[in-house]
Design a protein around this motif. Structure first.
Motif, PDB file in Angstrom:
ATOM      1  N   ASP A   1       0.828  -1.203   0.000  1.00 15.94           N
ATOM      2  CA  ASP A   1       0.000   0.000   0.000  1.00 15.94           C
ATOM      3  C   ASP A   1       0.865   1.256   0.000  1.00 15.94           C
ATOM      4  O   ASP A   1       0.621   2.193  -0.766  1.00 15.94           O
ATOM      5  CB  ASP A   1      -0.937  -0.016   1.213  1.00 15.94           C
ATOM      6  N   ILE A   2       1.902   1.290   0.838  1.00 11.36           N
ATOM      7  CA  ILE A   2       2.794   2.457   0.902  1.00 11.36           C
ATOM      8  C   ILE A   2       3.552   2.618  -0.416  1.00 11.36           C
ATOM      9  O   ILE A   2       3.671   3.727  -0.949  1.00 11.36           O
ATOM     10  CB  ILE A   2       3.773   2.340   2.090  1.00 11.36           C
ATOM     11  N   ILE A   3       4.051   1.528  -0.968  1.00  9.09           N
ATOM     12  CA  ILE A   3       4.781   1.578  -2.247  1.00  9.09           C
ATOM     13  C   ILE A   3       3.867   2.069  -3.366  1.00  9.09           C
ATOM     14  O   ILE A   3       4.263   2.929  -4.176  1.00  9.09           O
ATOM     15  CB  ILE A   3       5.385   0.198  -2.585  1.00  9.09           C
ATOM     16  N   ALA A   4       2.648   1.570  -3.414  1.00  8.28           N
ATOM     17  CA  ALA A   4       1.685   1.983  -4.446  1.00  8.28           C
ATOM     18  C   ALA A   4       1.382   3.471  -4.332  1.00  8.28           C
ATOM     19  O   ALA A   4       1.342   4.189  -5.350  1.00  8.28           O
ATOM     20  CB  ALA A   4       0.402   1.167  -4.333  1.00  8.28           C
TER      21      ALA A   4
ATOM     22  N   PHE B   1       6.496  10.954   5.888  1.00  5.99           N
ATOM     23  CA  PHE B   1       5.732   9.948   6.600  1.00  5.99           C
ATOM     24  C   PHE B   1       4.334   9.851   6.007  1.00  5.99           C
ATOM     25  O   PHE B   1       3.655  10.855   5.827  1.00  5.99           O
ATOM     26  CB  PHE B   1       5.638  10.301   8.083  1.00  5.99           C
ATOM     27  N   VAL B   2       3.935   8.636   5.722  1.00  7.35           N
ATOM     28  CA  VAL B   2       2.614   8.363   5.153  1.00  7.35           C
ATOM     29  C   VAL B   2       1.834   7.546   6.179  1.00  7.35           C
ATOM     30  O   VAL B   2       2.313   6.485   6.603  1.00  7.35           O
ATOM     31  CB  VAL B   2       2.744   7.573   3.829  1.00  7.35           C
ATOM     32  N   PRO B   3       0.675   8.035   6.595  1.00  4.70           N
ATOM     33  CA  PRO B   3      -0.086   7.235   7.551  1.00  4.70           C
ATOM     34  C   PRO B   3      -0.570   5.946   6.887  1.00  4.70           C
ATOM     35  O   PRO B   3      -1.041   5.955   5.756  1.00  4.70           O
ATOM     36  CB  PRO B   3      -1.258   8.126   7.946  1.00  4.70           C
ATOM     37  N   THR B   4      -0.413   4.856   7.590  1.00  8.42           N
ATOM     38  CA  THR B   4      -0.824   3.558   7.072  1.00  8.42           C
ATOM     39  C   THR B   4      -2.335   3.498   6.937  1.00  8.42           C
ATOM     40  O   THR B   4      -3.069   4.057   7.761  1.00  8.42           O
ATOM     41  CB  THR B   4      -0.347   2.448   8.039  1.00  8.42           C
ATOM     42  N   ASN B   5      -2.781   2.824   5.909  1.00  5.44           N
ATOM     43  CA  ASN B   5      -4.195   2.532   5.755  1.00  5.44           C
ATOM     44  C   ASN B   5      -4.643   1.823   7.036  1.00  5.44           C
ATOM     45  O   ASN B   5      -3.992   0.866   7.462  1.00  5.44           O
ATOM     46  CB  ASN B   5      -4.369   1.629   4.527  1.00  5.44           C
ATOM     47  N   PRO B   6      -5.732   2.249   7.680  1.00  7.45           N
ATOM     48  CA  PRO B   6      -6.160   1.620   8.930  1.00  7.45           C
ATOM     49  C   PRO B   6      -6.339   0.101   8.832  1.00  7.45           C
ATOM     50  O   PRO B   6      -6.155  -0.611   9.821  1.00  7.45           O
ATOM     51  CB  PRO B   6      -7.495   2.299   9.243  1.00  7.45           C
ATOM     52  N   THR B   7      -6.632  -0.386   7.648  1.00  8.61           N
ATOM     53  CA  THR B   7      -6.778  -1.834   7.452  1.00  8.61           C
ATOM     54  C   THR B   7      -5.495  -2.567   7.812  1.00  8.61           C
ATOM     55  O   THR B   7      -5.534  -3.720   8.238  1.00  8.61           O
ATOM     56  CB  THR B   7      -7.140  -2.125   5.974  1.00  8.61           C
TER      57      THR B   7
END
Length: 159
Positions: free
Chosen positions: A19-22, A115-121
């Motif tokens: 998700d972060i890479i995408a 910093f990218v907040p992680t998808n809550p999933t």
């Protein structure tokens, strides 16, 4: 050309990493995935296996490159003219550690950290947790890409 790097051990890559890479691949012209070599730590997958899995699951993006690195991440960045590091944050505890690293990196070479907040999933997800659950036969199919699930099952002899 706008370049960034997403570093980690990726043992194995999870849907959270992906998700972060995408998301980074939509923001940058070129995204490097830097697979850290830590010789004091034995991983479940060899570095070449991790690289192959990451290349497989990121192939649809077209602007993602994958390489291993040993040493300081800022040196990896300098060698490839990469001015930014993209890191996902799951919790406040991640921030405490990552902030120190970001401040050191900018102080050493001027490389910025975003910093990218992680998808809550995926906020609870880690490679270590995935490996532990998989080793005990738990269903991790929703936590890792299909090729990683296959590789984990094969490695843990759960075909």
């Amino acid at each position: 050309m706008r370049r960034a790097v997403c570093p980690g051990s990726f043992d194995p890559i999870t849907n959270g990493h992906l998700d972060i890479i995408a998301r980074a691949s939509r923001l940058y012209d070129e995204v490097w995935v830097a697979v850290m070599i830590n010789q004091s730590k034995k991983g479940l997958f060899e570095i070449d296996e991790r690289i192959e899995l990451i290349r497989d699951v990121t192939s649809e993006y077209g602007n993602v490159r994958v390489e291993s690195f040993h040493g300081l991440l800022v040196d990896f960045c300098k060698q490839r003219d990469i001015p930014a590091i993209v890191k996902g944050l799951r919790a406040v505890s991640d921030f405490d550690y990552e902030l120190q690293m970001a401040q050191m990196n900018i102080g050493l070479t001027g490389v910025e950290t975003l910093f990218v907040p992680t998808n809550p999933t995926y906020s609870f997800l880690s490679s270590s947790l995935v490996k532990e659950v998989a080793a005990w036969g738990g269903d991790i199919s929703h936590l890792v890409p299909a090729p990683v699930l296959t590789a984990l099952n094969k490695r843990l002899r759960k075909d």
